[in-house]
Design a protein around this motif. Structure first.
Motif, mmCIF file in Angstrom:
data_model
loop_
_atom_site.group_PDB
_atom_site.id
_atom_site.type_symbol
_atom_site.label_atom_id
_atom_site.label_comp_id
_atom_site.label_asym_id
_atom_site.label_seq_id
_atom_site.Cartn_x
_atom_site.Cartn_y
_atom_site.Cartn_z
ATOM 1 N N LYS A 255 -6.612 10.033 8.711
ATOM 2 C CA LYS A 255 -7.014 8.904 9.310
ATOM 3 C C LYS A 255 -6.186 7.869 9.158
ATOM 4 O O LYS A 255 -5.910 7.036 10.136
ATOM 5 C CB LYS A 255 -8.471 8.522 8.698
ATOM 6 C CG LYS A 255 -9.678 9.260 9.418
ATOM 7 C CD LYS A 255 -9.824 8.752 10.771
ATOM 8 C CE LYS A 255 -11.281 9.371 11.317
ATOM 9 N NZ LYS A 255 -11.008 9.280 12.678
ATOM 10 N N LYS A 256 -5.600 7.780 7.910
ATOM 11 C CA LYS A 256 -4.673 6.547 7.718
ATOM 12 C C LYS A 256 -3.349 6.618 8.656
ATOM 13 O O LYS A 256 -2.988 5.700 9.305
ATOM 14 C CB LYS A 256 -4.175 6.374 6.269
ATOM 15 C CG LYS A 256 -3.256 5.118 5.940
ATOM 16 C CD LYS A 256 -3.475 4.895 4.422
ATOM 17 C CE LYS A 256 -2.795 3.513 4.534
ATOM 18 N NZ LYS A 256 -2.862 2.988 3.282
ATOM 19 N N ALA A 257 -3.045 8.013 8.652
ATOM 20 C CA ALA A 257 -1.781 8.324 9.574
ATOM 21 C C ALA A 257 -2.037 8.093 10.990
ATOM 22 O O ALA A 257 -1.269 7.436 11.960
ATOM 23 C CB ALA A 257 -1.145 9.696 9.268
ATOM 24 N N GLU A 258 -3.233 8.247 11.465
ATOM 25 C CA GLU A 258 -3.683 8.294 12.716
ATOM 26 C C GLU A 258 -3.768 6.725 13.151
ATOM 27 O O GLU A 258 -3.270 6.316 14.091
ATOM 28 C CB GLU A 258 -5.085 8.774 12.959
ATOM 29 C CG GLU A 258 -5.902 8.658 14.337
ATOM 30 C CD GLU A 258 -7.070 9.260 14.360
ATOM 31 O OE1 GLU A 258 -8.039 8.838 15.035
ATOM 32 O OE2 GLU A 258 -7.419 10.283 13.797
ATOM 33 N N TYR A 259 -4.425 5.926 12.243
ATOM 34 C CA TYR A 259 -4.305 4.364 12.406
ATOM 35 C C TYR A 259 -3.049 3.702 12.477
ATOM 36 O O TYR A 259 -2.824 2.860 13.262
ATOM 37 C CB TYR A 259 -5.221 3.693 11.325
ATOM 38 C CG TYR A 259 -6.663 3.722 11.882
ATOM 39 C CD1 TYR A 259 -7.255 2.841 12.690
ATOM 40 C CD2 TYR A 259 -7.517 4.471 11.047
ATOM 41 C CE1 TYR A 259 -8.406 2.838 13.054
ATOM 42 C CE2 TYR A 259 -8.947 4.488 11.708
ATOM 43 C CZ TYR A 259 -9.330 3.502 12.785
ATOM 44 O OH TYR A 259 -10.714 3.556 12.964
ATOM 45 N N GLU A 260 -2.137 4.263 11.612
ATOM 46 C CA GLU A 260 -0.795 3.716 11.603
ATOM 47 C C GLU A 260 -0.021 4.351 12.843
ATOM 48 O O GLU A 260 0.750 3.430 13.464
ATOM 49 C CB GLU A 260 -0.173 4.140 10.161
ATOM 50 C CG GLU A 260 -0.472 3.663 9.149
ATOM 51 C CD GLU A 260 0.099 4.288 7.833
ATOM 52 O OE1 GLU A 260 0.573 5.279 8.004
ATOM 53 O OE2 GLU A 260 -0.026 3.692 6.673
ATOM 54 N N ALA A 261 -0.248 5.196 13.391
ATOM 55 C CA ALA A 261 0.474 5.747 14.561
ATOM 56 C C ALA A 261 0.031 5.005 15.716
ATOM 57 O O ALA A 261 0.670 4.405 16.490
ATOM 58 C CB ALA A 261 0.215 7.209 14.719
ATOM 59 N N ILE A 262 -1.412 4.519 15.753
ATOM 60 C CA ILE A 262 -1.972 3.469 16.879
ATOM 61 C C ILE A 262 -1.317 2.374 16.741
ATOM 62 O O ILE A 262 -0.941 1.670 17.798
ATOM 63 C CB ILE A 262 -3.317 3.654 16.760
ATOM 64 C CG1 ILE A 262 -3.983 5.113 17.134
ATOM 65 C CG2 ILE A 262 -3.964 2.643 17.937
ATOM 66 C CD1 ILE A 262 -5.590 5.317 16.996
ATOM 67 N N ALA A 263 -1.293 1.866 15.661
ATOM 68 C CA ALA A 263 -0.869 0.495 15.289
ATOM 69 C C ALA A 263 0.850 0.334 15.707
ATOM 70 O O ALA A 263 1.136 -0.676 15.942
ATOM 71 C CB ALA A 263 -0.857 0.011 13.941
ATOM 72 N N ILE B 127 -11.575 3.212 6.577
ATOM 73 C CA ILE B 127 -11.258 4.579 6.827
ATOM 74 C C ILE B 127 -12.150 5.448 5.922
ATOM 75 O O ILE B 127 -12.908 6.347 6.205
ATOM 76 C CB ILE B 127 -9.810 4.848 6.458
ATOM 77 C CG1 ILE B 127 -8.867 4.451 7.563
ATOM 78 C CG2 ILE B 127 -9.681 6.219 6.066
ATOM 79 C CD1 ILE B 127 -7.404 4.659 7.089
ATOM 80 N N ILE B 128 -12.352 4.872 4.581
ATOM 81 C CA ILE B 128 -13.369 5.376 3.749
ATOM 82 C C ILE B 128 -14.791 5.376 4.440
ATOM 83 O O ILE B 128 -15.486 6.252 4.228
ATOM 84 C CB ILE B 128 -13.322 4.462 2.367
ATOM 85 C CG1 ILE B 128 -12.121 4.566 1.603
ATOM 86 C CG2 ILE B 128 -14.823 4.733 1.554
ATOM 87 C CD1 ILE B 128 -11.886 3.835 0.601
ATOM 88 N N THR B 129 -15.063 4.201 5.201
ATOM 89 C CA THR B 129 -16.613 4.268 5.828
ATOM 90 C C THR B 129 -16.593 5.458 6.888
ATOM 91 O O THR B 129 -17.601 6.071 6.989
ATOM 92 C CB THR B 129 -16.816 2.873 6.496
ATOM 93 O OG1 THR B 129 -16.760 2.035 5.386
ATOM 94 C CG2 THR B 129 -17.955 2.963 7.104
ATOM 95 N N GLU B 130 -15.415 5.556 7.567
ATOM 96 C CA GLU B 130 -15.439 6.575 8.636
ATOM 97 C C GLU B 130 -15.529 7.949 7.959
ATOM 98 O O GLU B 130 -16.139 8.933 8.671
ATOM 99 C CB GLU B 130 -14.112 6.518 9.564
ATOM 100 C CG GLU B 130 -14.423 5.514 10.566
ATOM 101 C CD GLU B 130 -13.146 5.447 11.337
ATOM 102 O OE1 GLU B 130 -12.758 6.506 11.529
ATOM 103 O OE2 GLU B 130 -12.770 4.121 11.655
ATOM 104 N N VAL B 131 -14.681 8.268 6.917
ATOM 105 C CA VAL B 131 -14.737 9.633 6.390
ATOM 106 C C VAL B 131 -16.054 9.782 5.509
ATOM 107 O O VAL B 131 -16.730 11.132 5.665
ATOM 108 C CB VAL B 131 -13.402 9.666 5.461
ATOM 109 C CG1 VAL B 131 -13.411 11.125 4.496
ATOM 110 C CG2 VAL B 131 -12.179 9.729 6.326
ATOM 111 N N LEU B 132 -16.415 8.856 4.835
ATOM 112 C CA LEU B 132 -17.756 9.083 3.673
ATOM 113 C C LEU B 132 -18.977 8.734 4.306
ATOM 114 O O LEU B 132 -19.998 8.970 3.666
ATOM 115 C CB LEU B 132 -17.302 8.410 2.476
ATOM 116 C CG LEU B 132 -16.204 9.123 1.707
ATOM 117 C CD1 LEU B 132 -15.939 8.255 0.420
ATOM 118 C CD2 LEU B 132 -16.264 10.540 1.246
ATOM 119 N N GLY B 133 -18.806 7.995 5.347
ATOM 120 C CA GLY B 133 -20.352 7.185 5.825
ATOM 121 C C GLY B 133 -20.477 6.089 5.220
ATOM 122 O O GLY B 133 -19.724 5.474 4.221
#
Length: 68
Positions: free
Chosen positions: A15-23, A38-44
């Motif tokens: 997820k972090k790599a995804e956000y960095e690529a978008i940014a 990211i933590i909220t997206e992955v763990l709820g």
């Protein structure tokens, strides 16, 4: 590290790599507090009275002790 923890870490890193690529291509993406998002997206979302990363049955009182 357990296999479940490894899977979670892989998801967090992906997820972090995804956000960095978008940014890198979109100047309107804000990376402040991205780790929390990211933590909220992955763990709820957080659950009231529970300590994240301490298992599903650990309560605030068990972790920190009684306040009285």
């Amino acid at each position: 590290m357990t296999s479940k923890a490894g899977e979670i870490m892989d998801k967090l890193n992906d997820k972090k790599a995804e956000y960095e690529a978008i940014a890198s291509t979109d100047s309107f993406v804000n990376l402040e507090n991205i780790d929390n998002r990211i933590i909220t997206e992955v763990l709820g979302p957080e659950r009231y009275g529970r300590i994240r990363f301490q298992g599903s049955s650990v309560t605030l009182t068990q972790y920190f002790g009684s306040g009285s």
